[in-house]
Design a protein around this motif. Sequence first.
Motif: not given
Length: 95
Positions: A65-89
């Motif tokens: 991700x090229x330009x992210x403003x400062x702060x706390x963000x939620x990163x979510x990841x998903x892919x067919x065949x895998x459990x979804x994943x989420x964590x704060x960044x």
Amino acid sequence: MSRPAALMIALIVGLALRSGSLAAQAPAAVSGRVYDAATGSPVAEAELALGELRAVSGDDGRFRFGSVAPGTWSLAVRRLGYHPWRAPVHVSPGL
């Protein structure tokens, strides 16, 4: 029926450094790699969301991700065949 595998994310937050008063507000680049938690193999074409920003991992599992403003963000990841994943960044401003 097989159970979906777990995703793991390795994150690198690279700060975009600026001079003067803009430094406290400088956006940062957020990059990393999506890999299979069991095998360590990269996971291609995983869909990532960081706030309103979207990315897809490459063949090597890498994303950016090229330009992210400062702060706390939620990163979510998903892919067919895998459990979804989420964590704060936590993105710090460039100093």
